[in-house]
Every structure is written in structure tokens, then in C-alpha cells.
Design an enzyme around this catalytic site. Structure first.
Site, mmCIF file in Angstrom:
data_model
loop_
_atom_site.group_PDB
_atom_site.id
_atom_site.type_symbol
_atom_site.label_atom_id
_atom_site.label_comp_id
_atom_site.label_asym_id
_atom_site.label_seq_id
_atom_site.Cartn_x
_atom_site.Cartn_y
_atom_site.Cartn_z
ATOM 1 N N GLY A 284 -14.812 41.232 -44.174
ATOM 2 C CA GLY A 284 -14.783 40.073 -43.299
ATOM 3 C C GLY A 284 -16.127 39.454 -43.012
ATOM 4 O O GLY A 284 -16.236 38.613 -42.108
ATOM 5 N N ASP A 285 -17.171 39.824 -43.750
ATOM 6 C CA ASP A 285 -18.493 39.207 -43.606
ATOM 7 C C ASP A 285 -19.214 39.376 -44.943
ATOM 8 O O ASP A 285 -18.559 39.384 -45.991
ATOM 9 C CB ASP A 285 -19.269 39.826 -42.443
#
Length: 494
Positions: A284-285
Site C-alpha cells: 500500500g505504499d
């Protein structure tokens, strides 16, 4: 029945058979044959497993016996030797702590801790030197969700405070400080941080301290992490901090692509001599983010990240980038090779990000054989990233970005292949593109975007490079000199 009638019946039967083979059998094959093949396969597996372990021990969809765990240290222990229960409910923190203490008592001889198949719930625990943590097939180390079990630690010295909140930060699920010769490996066993509750509380602003990492080593050397799965970290997943001689290979790192904030995959931070290879990362990053401290704290700490090889990876990030350098790079980042990388269905490919106040440098960065498949932006250098630990940073501490090489960049379905924006304060020097062919999906605006950039493009470059770059043919002959175009042609609206 006369001979003519029998002949007619045989002809009709032959025609029916031909129709069944050529027509009716097709629909039958798509349905009945599929069911039949599945049934035969199921029966075969059922009988095979029954013969192997008895009907009472059948584990469906398991087609081979567990591999025997190799002996990698002179002394070997199983987690169950220390009273652990792998039911996913029993808290096994003491068993892990007792096992590590036993290995620590062996001194330089070291020991191996085997985590057998099962789900082993635990609070954070520390490793020791000369230790191998081996995760067997279908072994899961599961982090307890309640943060009251997670200890608080001092802020990292090169960050000034806990990154998300002033003051102490939560420790990591698996942690090590001042260690030497540590191995985490296995048959693709899993370390799961159960990050969902942490992400929810963070979004709802219910956290009072920076979230914990999944695995962190600090001030350590000769670290190997191979052949395991890391998933659902509360914060950064794997964080080597001020370490030397680190090998990371054969990892699968997973977190939801959205609504899992700051779940970076691997963040080497003020580290030297690092290899990251043969991994699949979808998080997610940033999948990988090379760091070296934040503003005045990183400048004072003064530990660069240097001599890193990142190769043979498949990466995906819808929120950020596949491979980033920065933005916390105040101790400097140099001598980095990123090669043989596939980035798919992501927001950005490779990115360098910094800002006034960072100081430090990013230099001697080599990208080779990058492949992009369906990206918003392929290559990014950003010099106005912002975000500072506090208001005590020096805005005149300007980073240097130079000697950046992109050789062999290929892709399809990329909206903006290149977006490089330096500034009058932070110009970007000596950037080289060689052999680039990226298919684009958005042709109405500038798609090779540059400002305050000096460098050259060599050989076949598609799309056409910006005019800041001198253009050479594949033999090194000048085709077009660079133009001093330092006004911005960056399209920020897409």
C-alpha cells in the site's frame, strides 16, 4: 430385417456417431469431461493422501509431504520444545523469548529455532546473534493486534521523533539490535502483522505513537532474510536501519493496495552493502524506499545508504512507487543499481524524491532494464516533496541530485513516461537516458517532462526526449544540442 434395412440403420448410427464426435461431444467435453477429469483427479489425490497418512489425516489440496527442515546450525530447537501452541489463539510470546534466550546462551556456536506448521500468535520479541529462525511450510507467526502488547521504543536518532507522532514509537513484531549473523528463512512460511486494526485507527486518528514495523534490525551486520512471506504490516514491513551486509532474497511481501497506509515493502535506511533480489512485492505504499534520515536529524546522524543492488523483482503499488529513493535521504544515498525490474498496474515506476531542508545527496544511481506495464508515471525525480519533522529544519540545506543513469527502459500503457522537475535551488545534473521505448496512453500533453535538468539521451529514445537533454545517436554522435529550457513544462493536472 433385410440387408438394405440393416445397411441403412448402420449408416444412420454412423452419422449419429459423427454428429456426437463433431458436435455433441464438444458441449459434453466442456461440461461432463471437466467434471469427470476433476472427479478422477480428486479420487486420485484422496487415495494418495489416504495411503500416505490415513483418512483421518487428510489435508485437502496438499499434494506433497512437508519438506524436512534442514539443519543449519550446530544446535536446533523446535518452538514446541518451549511450550508453544500453534492454534492461532494461544499467546506464545514467552515460548519465543525462552527459545531465543536458549540460543543466546550458546554464544558464538549459535542455534536454530524451527517454527513448525501452525499459527503462532505472539507479541513482539527480539532475536539474538548467531541465530537462524526457520519458518516451515504453512507456519505463520501472527502478531497480536492489541497495541498494549507492543513495547514503546525511543525515536530513531536520524528522524528526530517517531515519524508519525512526537515521542516514542512502537517496536517491531520481530526485532534485533546490535546483532551479528542472523538468518530468517524457511519454506515460504509467513510473518503476518495483522495490520488492519492499526490502519483503521491511524485513519481515524486514534494512534498516539508511530505504528510498529513488522521486522526491524538496527545497528546490525551480516543479516539474511530469505524465502518467506511478509504480510499486513502495521507500518513499514522490513526495515534494516544502520546495518551492513544485508541479503534479502526470495521474499513475497503483501499488503492491500489501498487503505493500508505506509505499508512500504523494504526500506533500507542508512545501510551499506545491501542486496535485494528475486522478490514479489505488492503493498500500500512504496515497494522499496531507500532512506538515510530526515532533515537536520539525518544530517547530524550522518550515515549514508550506499552500495545497494536491487534486481529481479516484480513490483506493484497503486498509491506510490515501485522503487523510491527518499524522501528521507539527508545522510546521502549513492552507488545504487536497480536492474531487471517489472512494475505493473502501479501509480509510479521509479522515483527520487527530496526537498529543500533535506541536505545530503543522491548520486551515482544506475537503472537498467526497467519494464513498465500500465502506469500513471514511469520515471520521476521530484525536488519539492516537502514534509518535515518540525519547524527547526534549515531551508537552505539543499540536496544534490546528480549522476543518474537510465539504460533500457521499456513499457506499455504509461500516461507520462518521464517527469523530472528540478528547480533553480536544486538543479538535476548529469542524467543519461540510453535506449528507451515506452508506449503511451495520453498524447495531448507533454509526456517527457523536464525542468532544470542537464543531461543527454543516447540511441533510440521514445517518446521524444525533452529539449533539456542533448540528443546523441547510438554511435555517440551529436544529433541535437541541449537547450537551456529551465521554465517549467510540467503538467501537474494528471
Amino acid at each position: 430385417m433385410d440387408e438394405d434395412s440393416e445397411t441403412m440403420i448402420r449408416l444412420q448410427h454412423h452419422k449419429s456417431l459423427r454428429r456426437w464426435v463433431s458436435g455433441g461431444a464438444k458441449s459434453w467435453s466442456y461440461r461432463t469431461w471437466l467434471v469427470a477429469v476433476w472427479a478422477v483427479t480428486f479420487v486420485f489425490v484422496f487415495l494418495w493422501q489416504s495411503n500416505a497418512g490415513g483418512a483421518g489425516n487428510i489435508r485437502f489440496f496438499r499434494y506433497f509431504k512437508p519438506k524436512p527442515i534442514p539443519r543449519l546450525r550446530p544446535h536446533v530447537f523446535n518452538l514446541t520444545d518451549f511450550g508453544a501452541v500453534g492454534d492461532g489463539v494461544t499467546l506464545n510470546t514467552k515460548a519465543f523469548e525462552d527459545a531465543v534466550a536458549k540460543i543466546a546462551s550458546l554464544g558464538n556456536e549459535g542455534g536454530q529455532l524451527n517454527v513448525q506448521a501452525g499459527t503462532w500468535l505472539t507479541a513482539p520479541f527480539n532475536l539474538t546473534s548467531h541465530m537462524t529462525l526457520f519458518l516451515a511450510e504453512e507456519a505463520v507467526i501472527l502478531g497480536v493486534e492489541d497495541e498494549k502488547y507492543w513495547p514503546l521504543m525511543p525515536a530513531l536518532p536520524s528522524y528526530g521523533y517517531g515519524r508519525e507522532h512526537p515521542g516514542p514509537r512502537y517496536g517491531s513484531l520481530i526485532h534485533g539490535q546490535h546483532l551479528q549473523d542472523v538468518v530468517i528463512t524457511g519454506y515460504n512460511g509467513t510473518i503476518d502483522g495483522q495490520g488492519q486494526s492499526w490502519w483503521t485507527k491511524y485513519r481515524q486518528k486514534q494512534m498516539n505513537h508511530t505504528r510498529g514495523r513488522l521486522v526491524q534490525f538496527m545497528w546490525s551486520s551480516d543479516i539474511q532474510i530469505t524465502n518467506i512471506t511478509l504480510r499486513n504490516s502495521p507500518f513499514w514491513t522490513l526495515h534494516p536501519y544502520d546495518c551492513k551486509n544485508v541479503l534479502i532474497s526470495g521474499l513475497t511481501i503483501l499488503a492491500p493496495l489501498e487503505a493500508a497506509p505506509n505499508t512500504d515493502g523494504i526500506d533500507p535506511d542508512s545501510c551499506q552493502n545491501v542486496i535485494i533480489e528475486n522478490c514479489y512485492i505488492s503493498v500500500g505504499d512504496d515497494c522499496i524506499a531507500i532512506k538515510s534520515g530526515w532533515d537536520q536529524y539525518g544530517i547530524a546522524y550522518g550515515r549514508p545508504s550506499a552500495n545497494l543492488i536491487i534486481r529481479n523483482l516484480i513490483l506493484r503499488s497503486r498509491v506510490s512507487a515501485a522503487v523510491s529513493i527518499g524522501s528521507e535521504m539527508s545522510g546521502g544515498v549513492s552507488n545504487v543499481t536497480v536492474e531487471n525490474i517489472l512494475v505493473w498496474q502501479s501509480r509510479r515506476g521509479v522515483r527520487i524524491k527530496t526537498s529543500p531542508g533535506r541536505g545530503g545527496y543522491v548520486r551515482d544511481i544506475y537503472y537498467r532494464n526497467l519494464k513498465f506495464d500500465t502506469l500513471r508515471v514511469g520515471i520521476v525525480i521530484k525536488t519539492d516533496y516537502g514534509e518535515h519533522p518540525d519547524d527547526k529544519y534549515d531551508p537552505k540545506a539543499l540536496p544534490k541530485v546528480e549522476n543518474i543513469f537510465y539504460h533500457g527502459v521499456y513499457g506499455t500503457e504509461v500516461r507520462v513516461p518521464v517527469r523530472i522537475y528540478g528547480s533553480a535551488e536544486i538543479p538535476i545534473r548529469n542524467v543519461e537516458f540510453r535506449d528507451m521505448e515506452v508506449g503511451v496512453t495520453y498524447k495531448k500533453k507533454h509526456i517527457f517532462q523536464c525542468t532544470y535538468l542537464q543531461g543527454k539521451a543516447i540511441g533510440n529514445i521514445l517518446p521524444r526526449p525533452c529539449e533539456n537533454l542533448a540528443l546523441y545517436d547510438e554511435y555517440g554522435r551529436l544529433v541535437r544540442p541541449a537547450k537551456a529550457l529551465n521554465e517549467s513544462n510540467i503538467d501537474y493536472d494528471f
